[in-house]
Write an enzyme that holds these catalytic residues in place. Structure first.
Site, short mmCIF file in Angstrom:
data_model
loop_
_atom_site.label_atom_id
_atom_site.label_comp_id
_atom_site.label_asym_id
_atom_site.label_seq_id
_atom_site.Cartn_x
_atom_site.Cartn_y
_atom_site.Cartn_z
N PHE A 161 10.06 11.68 -42.89
CA PHE A 161 10.20 10.69 -41.63
C PHE A 161 12.28 11.55 -41.51
CE2 PHE A 161 7.21 7.77 -42.70
CZ PHE A 161 6.04 8.27 -41.58
N ASP A 162 12.25 11.83 -40.69
CA ASP A 162 13.79 12.21 -40.26
C ASP A 162 13.68 10.65 -39.64
OD1 ASP A 162 15.80 12.61 -39.39
OD2 ASP A 162 15.33 13.10 -37.10
N GLY A 163 15.22 10.60 -39.00
CA GLY A 163 15.11 9.29 -39.14
C GLY A 163 15.29 9.45 -37.55
N PHE A 273 7.85 15.11 -40.66
CA PHE A 273 7.91 14.64 -39.22
C PHE A 273 9.25 14.83 -38.63
CE2 PHE A 273 4.40 12.65 -40.25
CZ PHE A 273 3.42 12.80 -39.04
N ASP A 275 12.40 15.24 -35.20
CA ASP A 275 12.23 15.57 -33.41
C ASP A 275 13.25 17.16 -33.33
OD1 ASP A 275 15.85 14.25 -32.42
OD2 ASP A 275 14.77 14.48 -34.49
#
Length: 300
Positions: A161-163, A273, A275
């Protein structure tokens, strides 16, 4: 008593996320839905090739046993019901135990995420992903051509995951976009003890956390990673936020702007994932990738 998905990790995904229907989709784009349906009917007994989310689904379903259903996978598709037959036939041929599907023949399908109680929605349709995120469901637009290698780590589900704008809100990302790196670092250092608001993918991380606790002794394991452009001193707020939420990640990479894809190559996730397309596009050439179409980077 009616069946229930309560307590299960529920993954909803489109047919193009699970199977490689890019050739068929091109027929739809070039002609119309009637030509698409005719081609799917012609290929009814020809199993479709695995798509970008196939390895993830395959591994998640391995958490199920005859005694305990821990994961539910549901096809949620703009396909027509006849084309849906090929999807179920392809799943059966691949050894995937899929029981449920919703086919809307062109109508946006995201409305059905609520009765499903979905923890994740994967689709190649950006509009459906945006609507799902707006409705509060973790969702990502898949890169259908992403690399898929199901044989890697066969007994471990790996998700990265991105943060900011993914696990966390885009609060800090907005400061960076509007004022620059120095202001961002100062903003996060001064707020290190204040947890970040949750982002759209916290419910998925929490669901994975519950699945891990519920599957102790199961051969399948879960490994998660935070892969973020943050660096010290902004790392502290991210770590403290996860501690406040009482959820864990197994690995954390604070890269300070380094290219993420090289680190993802080493972690070898079943899905990543992020954004921002500037991270997703290079990553998608190496690992299965989903674009989280939310936050300040996706406005306009």
């Amino acid at each position: 008593m009616p069946a229930s998905l309560e307590g299960q990790l529920v993954v909803a995904l489109s047919s193009r996320a699970l199977f490689d229907f890019e050739e068929e989709n091109q027929v739809f784009e070039d002609q119309d839905d009637s030509a698409y349906m005719a081609l799917q009917l012609e290929r009814m007994d020809q199993p479709a090739r695995p798509g970008v989310a196939f390895p993830l689904v395959q591994k998640l379903l391995a958490f199920n046993t005859p005694e305990r259903q821990r994961v539910a996978v549901v096809i949620l598709s703009r396909n027509d019901p006849v084309s849906g037959l090929r999807i179920f036939k392809s799943a059966s041929a691949a050894g995937l135990e899929l029981e449920r599907g919703v086919f809307t023949r062109g109508r946006p399908p995201f409305h059905y995420l609520k009765p499903l109680g979905a923890n994740l929605f994967l689709s190649a349709n950006e509009a459906d992903v945006r609507e799902a995120l707006n409705a509060g469901f973790p969702a990502a637009r898949v890169y259908a051509a992403s690399l898929t290698e199901a044989e890697k780590h066969p007994l471990e589900v790996r998700i990265a995951f991105d943060g900011d704008a993914v696990l966390f809100s885009d609060e800090a990302e907005r400061v960076f976009q509007e004022q620059g790196l120095a202001a961002f670092q100062d903003h996060e250092e001064r707020r290190a003890l204040h947890p970040l608001p949750p982002g759209p993918f916290l419910p998925l991380l929490e669901a994975l956390h519950r699945l891990r606790a519920d599957s102790a002794g199961c051969p399948m394991k879960i490994r998660t990673a935070l892969v973020t452009a943050r660096s010290a001193p902004a790392h502290e707020r991210a770590i403290r936020t996860l501690m406040e939420w009482k959820v864990e990640v197994d690995e954390a990479m604070f890269l300070g702007g380094l290219e993420k894809s090289r680190f993802l190559t080493e972690f070898e996730p079943d899905f990543f994932f992020d954004d921002q397309t500037r991270h997703c596009e290079p990553a998608s050439r190496l690992v299965p990738t989903g674009h989280v179409v939310s936050g300040v980077a996706n406005q306009g």
